[in-house]
Write a protein that holds these residues in place. Structure first.
Motif, short mmCIF file in Angstrom:
data_model
loop_
_atom_site.label_atom_id
_atom_site.label_comp_id
_atom_site.label_asym_id
_atom_site.label_seq_id
_atom_site.Cartn_x
_atom_site.Cartn_y
_atom_site.Cartn_z
N ILE A 33 0.77 -0.82 -0.07
CA ILE A 33 0.04 0.19 -0.14
C ILE A 33 0.86 1.32 0.11
O ILE A 33 0.26 2.08 -0.46
CB ILE A 33 -1.28 0.19 1.03
N ILE A 34 2.29 1.33 0.76
CA ILE A 34 2.89 2.30 0.64
C ILE A 34 4.08 2.27 -0.43
O ILE A 34 4.89 2.71 -0.28
CB ILE A 34 3.54 2.19 2.55
N GLY A 35 3.88 1.72 -1.78
CA GLY A 35 4.45 1.34 -2.88
C GLY A 35 6.02 0.30 -2.77
O GLY A 35 6.77 0.17 -3.38
N ASP A 36 6.62 0.32 -1.19
CA ASP A 36 7.26 -0.73 -1.19
C ASP A 36 7.40 -2.22 -1.51
O ASP A 36 7.19 -2.80 0.00
CB ASP A 36 7.58 -0.26 -0.23
N PHE A 37 6.69 -2.69 -2.94
CA PHE A 37 6.63 -4.04 -3.08
C PHE A 37 7.95 -4.94 -2.78
O PHE A 37 7.62 -5.85 -2.11
CB PHE A 37 6.11 -4.12 -4.65
N ASN A 38 8.82 -4.46 -2.93
CA ASN A 38 9.66 -5.18 -2.51
C ASN A 38 10.21 -5.58 -1.05
O ASN A 38 10.37 -6.61 -1.01
CB ASN A 38 11.07 -4.18 -2.12
N GLU A 39 9.85 -4.67 -0.31
CA GLU A 39 9.95 -5.28 1.57
C GLU A 39 8.48 -5.92 1.56
O GLU A 39 9.17 -6.81 2.33
CB GLU A 39 9.16 -3.63 2.15
N GLY A 40 7.61 -5.86 0.70
CA GLY A 40 6.23 -7.16 0.83
C GLY A 40 6.79 -8.77 0.70
O GLY A 40 6.55 -9.16 1.22
N ALA A 41 7.20 -8.33 -0.81
CA ALA A 41 8.20 -9.67 -1.18
C ALA A 41 8.94 -10.76 -0.43
O ALA A 41 9.47 -11.42 -0.11
CB ALA A 41 8.53 -9.22 -2.54
N LEU A 42 10.00 -9.97 0.07
CA LEU A 42 11.25 -10.13 0.67
C LEU A 42 10.41 -10.79 1.99
O LEU A 42 10.79 -11.97 2.43
CB LEU A 42 12.04 -8.76 1.55
N LEU A 43 9.42 -9.78 2.55
CA LEU A 43 9.17 -10.78 3.86
C LEU A 43 8.28 -11.94 3.89
O LEU A 43 8.68 -12.85 4.31
CB LEU A 43 7.88 -9.60 5.08
N ILE A 44 7.66 -12.16 2.35
CA ILE A 44 6.88 -13.41 1.99
C ILE A 44 7.85 -13.90 2.03
O ILE A 44 7.84 -15.81 1.91
CB ILE A 44 6.17 -13.57 1.06
#
Length: 642
Positions: free
Chosen positions: A93-104
């Motif tokens: 949502i805040i635009g950090d898709f990289n962080e979301g992918a890394l967390l997953i």
């Protein structure tokens, strides 16, 4: 039903393999997006695809488990999977898709590692089923014998049991004598002599001459069938023991899910922020509160502990068992083959003078007689005594009486003390002493006169005493469970320092006794090596099988101690306690980092980049702390394991 179970297992395996494949594909796509010079929009698309491919399995499982747990406890019970899902969505949502992918990727990877370590596949009991007799020799009214299926037998049938046969089912001896190996059922290390009217158990082995028996139980009610039933039922109802992190999950996740929306709504009024800044700070919260470090608190450390123990001869089938070993309050031991060597040895011998017989001549005759016997007690005598002369003897065997031989006009006998109506005072004192010490005693006689006694015993495992002392020093209560007499058990227990002895028990008793120990004392471990120990191994919170034990015990146990070296159990307890300490260090450190990042976020000193760096750094620290268990040095007392 079996077909349905097979299909269910096949479907689970297929689903698991697909999840691993999509995880690997998602990881590959993530690396492509991270390392190649493509546009920002394309990168975000790749990261979103990574989230869907690598995370769908744990996300869906988290939803299903949350629903199931909530229904069971009649309250909302979200798990870390749910928080990870929300954190990932928040990062996007805040635009950090990289962080979301890394967390997953981190969370799903840890999840797959834990599944592998726990070994979720059902433990097989094929070895146990193979021991269940399938055929019997049925004696008809006209005396003819035919082979029939054990399942076709009914109470009152007469059976013939030949030498080397398994006893087909439980019953009573009609006529003749029998020498039976009952170790698989009762745990008794010594072959048992039986005669007319004595009870025999299905699955035991006839070691001597043929005998007739009458069926007294349906095949589904035999002792061995009860063993099978107990193992199967225990496997169906095995509770998944929760680790400390699992117990923290619902509270942690509920707290985060409640605080973040509240923070977003109230921050503009309390902090004077704009709604956009409040939303941004809320998303930062979801990012820094994501449980990567918390999730990594257990799995890497547990895998390191399992690897360390494997190198030192203790094989754990799942991380949960190692985690919970530190909290064990009671350890119950099978006697034969676990605390003892599993075979008798001569411990004492005593001979009286007799006419022209020297002790050397008596030993020579004794050895020559036993060389013709097919009996573990004979092996013990032959291994102990070294004859000075070899000669031919005519030896006969009388079941229930012993051995008889004639040499140089003298008649020699070897048998039970009860075969002699009177014993000389010195011999009677020795027989009484040895019997009270739990030893098996045989009497050697010449021309009807008892002149010697030989005492034999299944001696303690040389490494058992140190292991038991270590357990007791750690505050663990030790119990011996044995099919032998209580006197025999206490004789061994006194040598080893065991707290409690429960003797004269059958397999179904062992499982119920372990259950009672769990109720009265708490978490209980069971250590055994035989088929008769299988139900108790499954019932226990942690079941240890001895590496030289039966395949059945090894199949159903949670851990295996190689080379029957109980010092390895002490080492496993040591590693488990260190694991517990490291896990709590990781948990407190993870929560402290989360608290620090949260404070910095409220103060406006935290942005997404710094949050990611601190968050992933804390995860790396937690993992490295867990890996310390790979190099845990042995205690000086344990240094002789290899």
């Amino acid at each position: 039903m079996e077909e349905a179970e097979h299909k269910q297992h096949h479907d689970h395996s297929h689903s698991h393999n697909v999840a691993l494949l999509t995880y690997g594909l998602g990881l590959l796509i993530y690396l492509v997006a991270l390392l190649t010079p493509i546009g920002a929009v394309t990168k975000n698309v790749f990261y979103a695809v990574t989230i869907l491919l690598s995370g769908y399995h744990v996300i869906w499982e988290g939803i299903i488990e949350t629903i199931a747990e909530s229904k069971e406890h009649h309250s909302l019970r979200p798990n870390v999977h749910i928080l990870m899902t929300v954190a990932t969505i928040g990062a996007c949502i805040i635009g950090d898709f990289n962080e979301g992918a890394l967390l997953i990727l981190i969370f799903a990877g840890a999840h797959f590692l834990e599944e592998y370590a726990e070994g979720k596949s059902k433990r097989e009991i094929k070895g146990l089923l193979a021991l269940n007799p399938t055929e019997a020799r049925l004696v008809a009214e006209d005396g003819s014998v035919s082979t029939v299926a054990v399942s076709a037998l009914k109470t009152g049938d007469t059976l013939k049991v030949l030498p080397g046969d398994q006893v087909p089912t439980d019953g009573k001896i009609l006529n003749g004598h029998a020498v039976l190996n009952e170790s698989a059922i009762t745990g008794e290390s010594m072959p048992v002599e039986k005669s007319s009217g004595d009870i025999v158990f299905g699955g035991t082995i006839n070691q001597h001459v043929a005998f007739s028996m009458i069926v007294t139980k349906d095949s589904s009610e035999t002792v061995l069938s009860k063993v099978l039933h107990l193992v199967e039922e225990s496997q169906k109802n095995l509770p998944k023991a929760a680790t400390k992190i699992k117990k923290l999950e619902p509270t942690y996740v509920l707290t985060v899910l409640a605080l973040v929306p509240l923070f977003i709504v109230l921050a503009p009024y309390i902090m004077g922020w704009t709604y956009y800044e409040s939303l941004y700070r809320g998303m930062v919260f979801l990012t820094v509160l994501s449980p990567c470090a918390l999730a990594a608190s257990v799995v890497p450390a547990t895998l390191s502990g399992i690897s360390n123990l494997a190198r030192h001869g203790v094989l754990f089938k799942g991380g949960t068992y190692l985690n919970n070993l530190a909290d064990i309050k009671v350890v119950a031991f099978d006697k034969t083959g676990t605390l003892t060597k599993g075979e008798p040895e001569v411990t004492d011998s005593f001979f009286l003078p007799f006419k022209d017989h020297s002790e050397e001549l008596m030993i020579n005759v004794l050895v020559q007689m036993e060389q013709s016997a097919n009996h573990p007690l004979a092996d013990a005598i032959l291994n102990h005594f070294s004859p000075s002369n070899q000669f031919e003897l005519s030896v006969s065997t009388e079941l229930g009486k012993g051995l008889t031989a004639v040499y140089n006009d003298h008649r020699y006998t070897i048998g039970k003390p009860s075969n002699h109506s009177e014993l000389p005072e010195s011999l009677r004192a020795k027989v009484t002493q040895f019997s009270q010490e739990g030893k098996t005693v045989v009497v050697f006689g010449i021309d009807g006169t008892p002149v010697g006694v030989i005492a034999m015993m299944d001696l303690p495992n040389k490494n058992a005493k140190a292991a038991i002392k270590h357990l007791k020093d750690s505050g663990v209560h030790t119990v011996m469970l044995t099919g032998d007499s209580t006197v025999t058990g206490e004789a061994i227990a006194n040598q080893l320092g065991i707290d409690e002895v429960i003797g004269n028990i059958l397999p179904e008793d062992k499982a119920s006794i372990v259950k009672d120990l769990q109720k009265s004392n708490g978490s209980t471990a069971m250590i055994g090596d035989g088929v008769n120990d299988a139900p108790a191994l499954v019932q226990a919170d942690i079941g240890f099988a001895m590496g030289d034990g039966t395949d059945v015990a090894i199949d159903v146990a949670d851990a295996v101690i190689m080379q029957n070296d109980l010092r390895r159990l002490s080492y496993a307890v040591l590693i488990s306690k260190r694991l517990k300490s490291i896990v709590w260090q990781n948990i407190f450190f993870s929560l402290a980092v989360i608290a620090l990042l949260s404070v910095l976020n409220v103060l406006g000193k935290m942005d997404i980049g710094l949050g990611v760096l601190a968050h992933e750094g804390s995860t790396l620290v937690v993992i490295l702390n867990g890996l310390r268990l790979l190099t845990t040095p042995l205690l000086k007392k344990q240094a002789s394991l290899h």
